[in-house]
Design a protein around this motif. Structure first.
Motif, mmCIF file in Angstrom:
data_model
loop_
_atom_site.group_PDB
_atom_site.id
_atom_site.type_symbol
_atom_site.label_atom_id
_atom_site.label_comp_id
_atom_site.label_asym_id
_atom_site.label_seq_id
_atom_site.Cartn_x
_atom_site.Cartn_y
_atom_site.Cartn_z
ATOM 1 N N SER A 124 -35.631 -45.059 2.888
ATOM 2 C CA SER A 124 -34.805 -44.057 3.561
ATOM 3 C C SER A 124 -33.599 -43.687 2.689
ATOM 4 C CB SER A 124 -34.298 -44.612 4.901
ATOM 5 O OG SER A 124 -33.386 -43.705 5.492
ATOM 6 N N PRO A 125 -33.215 -42.416 2.708
ATOM 7 C CA PRO A 125 -32.007 -42.024 1.973
ATOM 8 C C PRO A 125 -30.716 -42.384 2.719
ATOM 9 C CG PRO A 125 -32.956 -40.109 3.052
ATOM 10 C CD PRO A 125 -33.893 -41.262 3.304
ATOM 11 N N VAL A 126 -30.839 -42.833 3.961
ATOM 12 C CA VAL A 126 -29.661 -43.146 4.775
ATOM 13 C C VAL A 126 -29.226 -44.583 4.526
ATOM 14 C CG1 VAL A 126 -28.758 -43.312 7.133
ATOM 15 C CG2 VAL A 126 -30.389 -41.510 6.550
ATOM 16 N N GLY A 127 -27.949 -44.776 4.269
ATOM 17 C CA GLY A 127 -27.386 -46.112 4.128
ATOM 18 C C GLY A 127 -27.496 -46.672 2.727
ATOM 19 N N ARG A 128 -26.712 -47.728 2.490
ATOM 20 C CA ARG A 128 -26.714 -48.422 1.200
ATOM 21 C C ARG A 128 -27.023 -49.891 1.438
ATOM 22 N NH1 ARG A 128 -21.418 -47.424 -2.032
ATOM 23 N NH2 ARG A 128 -22.680 -48.442 -3.616
ATOM 24 N N LEU A 129 -28.024 -50.398 0.751
ATOM 25 C CA LEU A 129 -28.419 -51.797 0.835
ATOM 26 C C LEU A 129 -27.913 -52.494 -0.420
ATOM 27 C CD1 LEU A 129 -32.089 -51.051 1.906
ATOM 28 C CD2 LEU A 129 -30.224 -51.758 3.413
ATOM 29 N N LEU A 130 -26.871 -53.287 -0.272
ATOM 30 C CA LEU A 130 -26.236 -53.912 -1.428
ATOM 31 C C LEU A 130 -26.523 -55.411 -1.451
ATOM 32 C CD1 LEU A 130 -22.783 -52.074 -1.384
ATOM 33 C CD2 LEU A 130 -24.839 -51.494 -2.678
ATOM 34 N N PHE A 131 -27.608 -55.773 -2.114
ATOM 35 C CA PHE A 131 -27.920 -57.175 -2.321
ATOM 36 C C PHE A 131 -27.118 -57.640 -3.533
ATOM 37 C CE2 PHE A 131 -30.942 -56.293 0.782
ATOM 38 C CZ PHE A 131 -31.486 -57.489 1.242
ATOM 39 N N GLY A 132 -26.741 -58.907 -3.543
ATOM 40 C CA GLY A 132 -25.876 -59.418 -4.602
ATOM 41 C C GLY A 132 -24.422 -59.077 -4.353
ATOM 42 N N HIS A 133 -24.092 -58.756 -3.103
ATOM 43 C CA HIS A 133 -22.717 -58.439 -2.691
ATOM 44 C C HIS A 133 -22.355 -59.313 -1.499
ATOM 45 C CE1 HIS A 133 -23.538 -54.853 -5.057
ATOM 46 N NE2 HIS A 133 -22.247 -54.579 -5.033
ATOM 47 N N GLU A 134 -21.330 -60.140 -1.661
ATOM 48 C CA GLU A 134 -20.949 -61.031 -0.576
ATOM 49 C C GLU A 134 -19.765 -60.485 0.218
ATOM 50 O OE1 GLU A 134 -19.758 -64.864 -1.971
ATOM 51 O OE2 GLU A 134 -18.370 -64.043 -3.444
ATOM 52 N N PHE A 135 -19.769 -60.797 1.486
ATOM 53 C CA PHE A 135 -18.654 -60.486 2.373
ATOM 54 C C PHE A 135 -17.512 -61.424 2.025
ATOM 55 C CE2 PHE A 135 -16.397 -61.905 6.181
ATOM 56 C CZ PHE A 135 -15.848 -60.708 6.619
ATOM 57 N N VAL A 136 -16.302 -60.870 1.918
ATOM 58 C CA VAL A 136 -15.125 -61.684 1.606
ATOM 59 C C VAL A 136 -14.220 -61.804 2.823
ATOM 60 C CG1 VAL A 136 -13.073 -61.894 0.146
ATOM 61 C CG2 VAL A 136 -15.226 -61.057 -0.836
ATOM 62 N N ARG A 137 -13.867 -60.662 3.411
ATOM 63 C CA ARG A 137 -12.964 -60.690 4.569
ATOM 64 C C ARG A 137 -12.965 -59.321 5.248
ATOM 65 N NH1 ARG A 137 -9.842 -60.462 0.166
ATOM 66 N NH2 ARG A 137 -8.573 -58.612 -0.115
ATOM 67 N N PHE A 138 -12.369 -59.308 6.441
ATOM 68 C CA PHE A 138 -12.126 -58.029 7.102
ATOM 69 C C PHE A 138 -10.730 -58.063 7.715
ATOM 70 C CE2 PHE A 138 -13.339 -60.382 10.824
ATOM 71 C CZ PHE A 138 -12.666 -59.775 11.868
ATOM 72 N N GLU A 139 -10.179 -56.893 7.867
ATOM 73 C CA GLU A 139 -8.887 -56.731 8.528
ATOM 74 C C GLU A 139 -9.044 -55.630 9.561
ATOM 75 O OE1 GLU A 139 -5.690 -56.108 5.755
ATOM 76 O OE2 GLU A 139 -6.530 -57.596 4.370
ATOM 77 N N GLU A 140 -8.594 -55.916 10.769
ATOM 78 C CA GLU A 140 -8.704 -54.947 11.851
ATOM 79 C C GLU A 140 -7.420 -54.143 11.955
ATOM 80 O OE1 GLU A 140 -10.107 -54.866 16.509
ATOM 81 O OE2 GLU A 140 -9.988 -56.759 15.442
ATOM 82 N N GLY A 141 -7.569 -52.827 12.117
ATOM 83 C CA GLY A 141 -6.427 -51.938 12.263
ATOM 84 C C GLY A 141 -6.639 -50.967 13.404
ATOM 85 N N ARG A 142 -5.742 -50.046 13.561
ATOM 86 C CA ARG A 142 -5.823 -49.058 14.645
ATOM 87 C C ARG A 142 -7.051 -48.154 14.523
ATOM 88 N NH1 ARG A 142 -1.302 -46.887 17.383
ATOM 89 N NH2 ARG A 142 0.389 -48.391 17.499
ATOM 90 N N GLU A 143 -7.407 -47.797 13.330
ATOM 91 C CA GLU A 143 -8.491 -46.837 13.094
ATOM 92 C C GLU A 143 -9.858 -47.496 12.860
ATOM 93 O OE1 GLU A 143 -7.860 -43.521 13.360
ATOM 94 O OE2 GLU A 143 -5.866 -44.224 13.941
ATOM 95 N N GLY A 144 -9.909 -48.804 12.871
ATOM 96 C CA GLY A 144 -11.167 -49.496 12.609
ATOM 97 C C GLY A 144 -10.910 -50.760 11.821
#
Length: 163
Positions: A124-144
């Motif tokens: 599918s052309p929709v979305g990006r599948l990034l293997f070899g990429h690890e999640f580090v952190r997230f920060e929540e804000g007003r807009e997301g």
């Protein structure tokens, strides 16, 4: 550090993350999927794809692809024994297919499920599948949220603003 925007970030490229990617693709919703490993699972784990999951795979047109990796019908039983060559204490019976669904469960390992899901999602052309990429952190804000990932082999970090 690079900064990007996407509606959704999926963390993990196992069966659940890849299935979410396929569902989003079906609705044309953009996303980024981060998976730490360079590829899908490379060894068997888990066992069996049950009827409801096969019904979903049928809707996606990939139930036949899953079946080609499965053990033969009737292989869904367990043997209780002393050792591999020792006394057998008993065994379970295979579950009967009563025809309550147009598809039936298959006994296959998770590595084959992931491989087929990734191949399907990759068409599918929709979305990006990034293997070899690890999640580090997230920060929540007003807009997301802001999700930071790191490319495993280079150490380069990327941040996505997501809803």
């Amino acid at each position: 550090m690079q900064q990007h925007t996407t509606p959704i970030v999926i963390v993990g490229g196992g069966p659940v993350g890849l299935s979410m990617a396929i569902l989003l693709q079906r609705f044309g919703i953009d996303f980024v999927l981060l998976e730490r490993s360079a590829t899908t699972t490379d060894h068997p784990k888990a066992r069996g794809t049950w009827v409801r999951t096969m019904e979903i795979f049928r809707q996606w047109g990939i139930d036949g692809l899953m079946k080609r990796h499965s053990l033969p019908d009737g292989a869904d039983f367990f043997v209780f024994c002393e050792s591999m060559t020792g006394h057998e204490w008993g065994r379970t019976n295979p579950e009967l297919n009563l025809g309550h669904s147009p598809v039936w469960k298959v006994i296959q390992s998770q590595d084959t499920v992931e491989r087929e899901l990734l191949a399907h999602a990759g068409r599918s052309p929709v979305g990006r599948l990034l293997f070899g990429h690890e999640f580090v952190r997230f920060e929540e804000g007003r807009e997301g949220i802001a999700v930071t990932g790191r490319q495993v082999d280079t150490g380069e970090t990327i941040t996505w603003s997501a809803q």
